[in-house]
Motif scaffolding. Structure first.
Motif, PDB file in Angstrom:
ATOM      1  N   TYR A  52      -6.848  -0.410   7.522  1.00 36.05           N
ATOM      2  CA  TYR A  52      -6.705  -1.833   7.183  1.00 36.05           C
ATOM      3  C   TYR A  52      -7.057  -2.713   8.384  1.00 36.05           C
ATOM      4  CZ  TYR A  52      -4.400  -0.537   2.814  1.00 36.05           C
ATOM      5  OH  TYR A  52      -4.131  -0.010   1.574  1.00 36.05           O
ATOM      6  N   GLN A  99       1.712  -5.259   9.786  1.00 38.35           N
ATOM      7  CA  GLN A  99       2.355  -4.128   9.097  1.00 38.35           C
ATOM      8  C   GLN A  99       3.830  -4.432   8.859  1.00 38.35           C
ATOM      9  OE1 GLN A  99       2.233   0.429   9.957  1.00 38.35           O
ATOM     10  NE2 GLN A  99       3.719  -0.436  11.364  1.00 38.35           N
ATOM     11  N   THR A 127       0.817  -1.218   0.000  1.00 37.69           N
ATOM     12  CA  THR A 127       0.000   0.000   0.000  1.00 37.69           C
ATOM     13  C   THR A 127       0.845   1.259   0.000  1.00 37.69           C
ATOM     14  OG1 THR A 127      -1.761   1.178   1.160  1.00 37.69           O
ATOM     15  CG2 THR A 127      -0.174   0.045   2.555  1.00 37.69           C
ATOM     16  N   VAL A 136      -4.118  -8.648  10.278  1.00 34.55           N
ATOM     17  CA  VAL A 136      -3.171  -8.042   9.341  1.00 34.55           C
ATOM     18  C   VAL A 136      -1.844  -7.807  10.061  1.00 34.55           C
ATOM     19  CG1 VAL A 136      -4.936  -6.910   7.940  1.00 34.55           C
ATOM     20  CG2 VAL A 136      -3.938  -5.680   9.884  1.00 34.55           C
ATOM     21  N   ILE A 171       0.585  -6.298   5.197  1.00 34.39           N
ATOM     22  CA  ILE A 171       0.335  -4.985   4.576  1.00 34.39           C
ATOM     23  C   ILE A 171       1.687  -4.272   4.537  1.00 34.39           C
ATOM     24  CG2 ILE A 171      -0.992  -2.836   4.681  1.00 34.39           C
ATOM     25  CD1 ILE A 171      -3.011  -4.966   4.864  1.00 34.39           C
TER      26      ILE A 171
END
Ligand code: GLU
Length: 381
Positions: A91, A104, A54, A102, A136
């Motif tokens: 997210y 990071q 992203t 998720v 992500i």
């Protein structure tokens, strides 16, 4: 290739560009980001493995502080730090609706360039995927050194935008498909904003120089543009992955792609299938050193995939150590390949134009006949 075959894949990297994650006023496009999350959640529930790359951190940070520009020392880095946590919170919340955890992951060039970090990153990402977590990923703009030109003078960095980052992640994880979602429909024969005769290209079989020529400059907001997307497509298709460039502003675009709707430009894998090691040498590491080779060596490397012998070397530029990756260039300094050197730059300078059987006399020792062994060379043309 038929659409249904193209989208019949297991491991998918989806890159979301700044321009699809925010509206024209610079604010986050909340409904669109939730729609992406919904689309990705459906894929995950259907047993696919999805990794998200992203953008958007810098843009959101800039908006939060109401800045007109990110020029100035440290401003972009500061904006990234502010925007990243905002971005991540969307997210986190969105995927939680579907009970999907998720993770990071913020990356810099060094995480790819240093081989043991690259391998460790691969292990971690594979573990997250195995745990049914959606990684992500974004560039760690806050600490990334790519903006600090004086540090990197003359260095070719492995990525400086998220298009290339998503290609490196796809390569590292052997992804089957990379989807690049931005505010453009795909590839045209010319820039459609400037040329009304521009024709849409539905399928690209080989990302050759002619195709690369079609890439124009950076789009507003993010750092990429068609040029970086095509470079990403070249990298991924060379190891056997597929790439789709599509317009992320189309409502429910992810659902539509996986319903085999004909949107975007498909890039078909080449038959080359580079090994993991050759991919890393060719694309994943920062490169400073250059070895200029003569026409004979150029031809031998490009056409016959041979080793680079000292006799083919014309000049050595910049410092490097044995085991580092250098750029192999022709006499016009056009890069033709990259390779991992058997000798350091001082030794290579002494070996320029020499026969391999003279190495021992010149250096006082010889471990290899070649300055770069063929298995450690990745051709770029
Ligand atoms: N990492 C940047 C961001 O989060 C975007 C870089 C790019 O668009 O290529 O804003």
């Amino acid at each position: 290739m038929q659409r249904k075959d193209f989208i019949d894949v297991k491991r998918i990297v989806i890159k979301l560009g700044t321009n699809v994650l925010r509206n024209d006023d610079g604010e986050i496009a909340v409904s669109r980001i939730y729609s992406f999350i919904e689309g990705i959640a459906k894929l995950v529930k259907a047993g696919k493995e999805v990794i998200v790359v992203t953008s958007g951190a810098v843009g959101l940070g800039k908006k939060k502080l109401n800045l007109d520009s990110t020029d100035g020392d440290g401003v972009k880095q500061a904006c990234a730090a502010i925007g990243q946590s905002r971005l991540m919170s969307y997210y986190e919340t969105g995927f939680a609706t579907y009970e999907i955890p998720v993770a990071q992951i913020l990356l810099t060039e060094d995480d790819f360039s240093t081989r043991h970090r690259y391998l460790s990153l691969r292990t971690t990402l594979n573990k997250l995927i195995e745990m049914n977590v959606v990684p992500i990923i974004n560039q760690n703009d806050t600490v990334s050194t790519i903006e600090l030109d004086d540090i990197l003078a003359g260095m070719q960095v492995c990525f400086s935008d998220n298009d290339k980052l998503s290609a490196l992640v796809s390569s590292e994880l052997d992804a089957d498909l990379l989807i690049l979602l931005s505010d453009i429909d795909g590839l045209y024969t010319a820039n459609p904003k400037e040329n009304p005769d521009a024709e849409f290209i539905k399928e690209v079989e080989c990302v050759n120089d002619e195709i690369l020529e079609l890439g124009s400059g950076a789009s507003d907001g993010g750092r990429g543009g068609m040029k970086t997307k095509l470079e990403a497509a070249k990298l991924v298709t060379r190891f056997g992955g597929k790439v789709l460039i599509a317009n992320g502003k189309i409502p429910y675009v992810i659902d539509k792609i996986f319903n085999a709707e004909e949107l975007g430009t498909m890039f078909i894998p080449t038959s080359e299938n580079l090994s993991g090691r050759k991919r890393w040498i060719g694309y994943a590491t920062n490169v400073l050193g250059k070895i200029i080779v003569n026409e004979g060596a150029k031809k031998a490397i490009i056409e016959n995939c041979t080793s680079l012998l000292p006799i083919g070397i014309v000049k050595v530029i910049n410092e490097f150590k044995q085991g580092e990756v250098v750029s192999i260039c022709d006499e016009n300094e056009v890069e033709i390949a990259r390779g991992m050197v058997n000798y350091d730059s001082e030794e290579c300078k002494k070996l320029v134009g020499a026969h391999s059987d003279e190495i021992i006399k010149i250096l006082g020792y010889k471990n290899y006949d070649a300055v770069i062994t063929r298995d450690n060379i990745t051709n770029l043309v």
